[in-house]
Motif scaffolding. Structure first.
Motif, PDB file in Angstrom:
ATOM      1  N   UNK A   1       1.011  -0.845   0.210  1.00 48.22           N
ATOM      2  CA  UNK A   1       0.024  -0.236  -0.334  1.00 48.22           C
ATOM      3  C   UNK A   1       0.810   1.844   0.474  1.00 48.22           C
ATOM      4  N   UNK A   2       0.897   2.257  -0.342  1.00 41.89           N
ATOM      5  CA  UNK A   2       1.354   3.755  -0.755  1.00 41.89           C
ATOM      6  C   UNK A   2       0.554   4.672  -0.629  1.00 41.89           C
ATOM      7  N   UNK A   3      -0.377   5.752   0.185  1.00 38.13           N
ATOM      8  CA  UNK A   3      -1.208   6.658   0.499  1.00 38.13           C
ATOM      9  C   UNK A   3      -0.183   7.854   0.447  1.00 38.13           C
ATOM     10  N   UNK A   4      -1.092   8.806  -0.602  1.00 37.27           N
ATOM     11  CA  UNK A   4      -0.673  10.218  -0.487  1.00 37.27           C
ATOM     12  C   UNK A   4      -1.631  10.964   0.208  1.00 37.27           C
ATOM     13  N   UNK A   5      -1.623  12.092   0.618  1.00 34.63           N
ATOM     14  CA  UNK A   5      -2.595  12.712   1.426  1.00 34.63           C
ATOM     15  C   UNK A   5      -3.756  12.781   1.758  1.00 34.63           C
ATOM     16  N   UNK A   6      -4.417  11.276   2.527  1.00 37.82           N
ATOM     17  CA  UNK A   6      -5.661  10.488   1.735  1.00 37.82           C
ATOM     18  C   UNK A   6      -6.455  11.817   2.987  1.00 37.82           C
ATOM     19  N   UNK A   7      -7.456  12.285   2.793  1.00 38.05           N
ATOM     20  CA  UNK A   7      -8.306  12.782   3.580  1.00 38.05           C
ATOM     21  C   UNK A   7     -10.119  12.118   3.596  1.00 38.05           C
ATOM     22  N   UNK A   8     -10.549  11.531   4.412  1.00 42.14           N
ATOM     23  CA  UNK A   8     -12.033  10.934   4.848  1.00 42.14           C
ATOM     24  C   UNK A   8     -12.628  12.157   5.721  1.00 42.14           C
ATOM     25  N   UNK A   9     -14.104  12.749   4.863  1.00 45.36           N
ATOM     26  CA  UNK A   9     -14.676  14.411   5.610  1.00 45.36           C
ATOM     27  C   UNK A   9     -16.166  13.229   5.384  1.00 45.36           C
ATOM     28  N   UNK A  10     -16.785  13.273   6.553  1.00 41.33           N
ATOM     29  CA  UNK A  10     -17.896  12.929   6.697  1.00 41.33           C
ATOM     30  C   UNK A  10     -19.049  14.101   7.125  1.00 41.33           C
TER      31      UNK A  10
ATOM     32  N   UNK B   1     -13.913  15.740   9.862  1.00 42.34           N
ATOM     33  CA  UNK B   1     -12.622  14.836   9.622  1.00 42.34           C
ATOM     34  C   UNK B   1     -12.177  13.932  10.204  1.00 42.34           C
ATOM     35  N   UNK B   2     -12.256  12.509   9.631  1.00 44.51           N
ATOM     36  CA  UNK B   2     -11.379  11.549  10.113  1.00 44.51           C
ATOM     37  C   UNK B   2     -10.523  10.674   9.423  1.00 44.51           C
ATOM     38  N   UNK B   3      -9.392  11.605   8.619  1.00 43.79           N
ATOM     39  CA  UNK B   3      -8.454  11.798   8.569  1.00 43.79           C
ATOM     40  C   UNK B   3      -8.021  13.024   7.354  1.00 43.79           C
ATOM     41  N   UNK B   4      -6.734  13.480   8.242  1.00 41.62           N
ATOM     42  CA  UNK B   4      -6.219  14.801   7.820  1.00 41.62           C
ATOM     43  C   UNK B   4      -4.880  15.203   6.858  1.00 41.62           C
ATOM     44  N   UNK B   5      -5.056  13.913   5.817  1.00 44.82           N
ATOM     45  CA  UNK B   5      -3.769  13.903   5.176  1.00 44.82           C
ATOM     46  C   UNK B   5      -2.522  13.389   5.581  1.00 44.82           C
ATOM     47  N   UNK B   6      -3.298  11.664   5.256  1.00 42.15           N
ATOM     48  CA  UNK B   6      -2.327  10.754   5.504  1.00 42.15           C
ATOM     49  C   UNK B   6      -1.163  10.041   4.363  1.00 42.15           C
ATOM     50  N   UNK B   7      -0.217   9.704   4.571  1.00 38.77           N
ATOM     51  CA  UNK B   7       1.040   9.770   3.505  1.00 38.77           C
ATOM     52  C   UNK B   7       1.343   8.020   4.556  1.00 38.77           C
ATOM     53  N   UNK B   8       1.337   7.455   3.971  1.00 36.19           N
ATOM     54  CA  UNK B   8       2.009   6.293   4.614  1.00 36.19           C
ATOM     55  C   UNK B   8       2.283   4.463   3.576  1.00 36.19           C
TER      56      UNK B   8
END
Length: 240
Positions: A11-20, A28-35
């Motif tokens: 897996x690779x994530x780039x600046x992942x956000x999740x807004x409900x 904001x559940x996720x705010x710019x996740x990179x991993x």
């Protein structure tokens, strides 16, 4: 099999956000996740309730979509996949283990696992999957005849029977006492070690991080710590 720092990422994530959206409010559940997650790696995700752990795992597993950013599985951009492509991805590549076992009460342990092997591309026999989690002697028992820890190990056997590339575990020991939880952790540890299945394990129990190759801590939807364990311990050595 164990991971190598030079392994290509699963897996690779780039600046992942999740807004409900809740009414007129954005949550904001996720705010710019990179991993990244490497082949064969066992990663523990830590964080308080509401930190974004389950949301992140649901996005990695194709159960939810990021609001923005990108998620790659071995180069495939999941954030741009169709519903049909995501269904195939979940079926062919991902095993899920949740806090509650979701076994079919009217089916034996063997039959519960066989539900997955009937739709998998390259299934492991249900008997082998159950043996891998220490339940060779309980295959023909119904869920009501099994302890909570045994039911969770059936759920793990069901997840690994389709030989997934990734195993995503959301609080798999959350409903168990410490002794039973150790048995479940041992099953996950051995699957990761013996089959090389990349594994993500969500937990509130900070002690469990010691069994991982890597520990990622989330707070307020952000990664606040991402570090490799210098030395790992066996699940039986975890102090609960």
């Amino acid at each position: 099999m164990s991971e190598s720092p030079d392994s290509p990422p699963v897996f690779r994530t780039e600046a992942v956000t999740r807004v409900y959206r809740t009414g007129a409010v954005d949550v904001w559940a996720l705010r710019g996740v990179d991993l990244t997650l490497a082949e064969g790696e066992l990663v523990v995700l830590l964080g308080a309730s509401g930190s974004g752990k389950s949301t992140l795992v649901n996005i990695l597993g194709g159960l939810d979509l990021a609001t923005s950013g990108r998620v790659f599985f071995r180069g495939q951009d999941l954030s741009r996949a169709s519903d049909r492509e995501l269904t195939a991805y979940r079926r062919d590549h991902v095993g899920f283990v949740f806090q509650f076992y979701n076994l079919v009460p009217s089916l034996t342990a063997r039959e519960n696992v066989a539900l997955v092997t009937e739709i998998a591309r390259r299934p492991m026999p249900a008997e082998e999957a159950l043996a891998r989690v220490g339940l060779a002697h309980r295959m023909d028992h119904f869920p009501a005849e099994l302890s909570g820890g045994e039911q969770q190990r059936v759920a793990i056997a069901r997840a690994i029977a389709k030989q997934p590339d990734v195993l995503l575990c959301d609080e798999p020991t959350g409903a168990l006492d410490s002794a039973t939880g150790v048995q479940v952790l041992e099953a996950l540890y051995e699957v990761n070690r013996d089959l090389g299945t990349a594994t993500v394990l969500i937990t509130h129990n900070a002690a469990i991080q010691r069994i991982a190759h890597r520990v990622i801590v989330l707070a307020d939807g952000k990664v606040v710590r991402d570090e490799r364990n210098a030395a790992r311990v066996l699940p039986a050595e975890v102090s609960w």
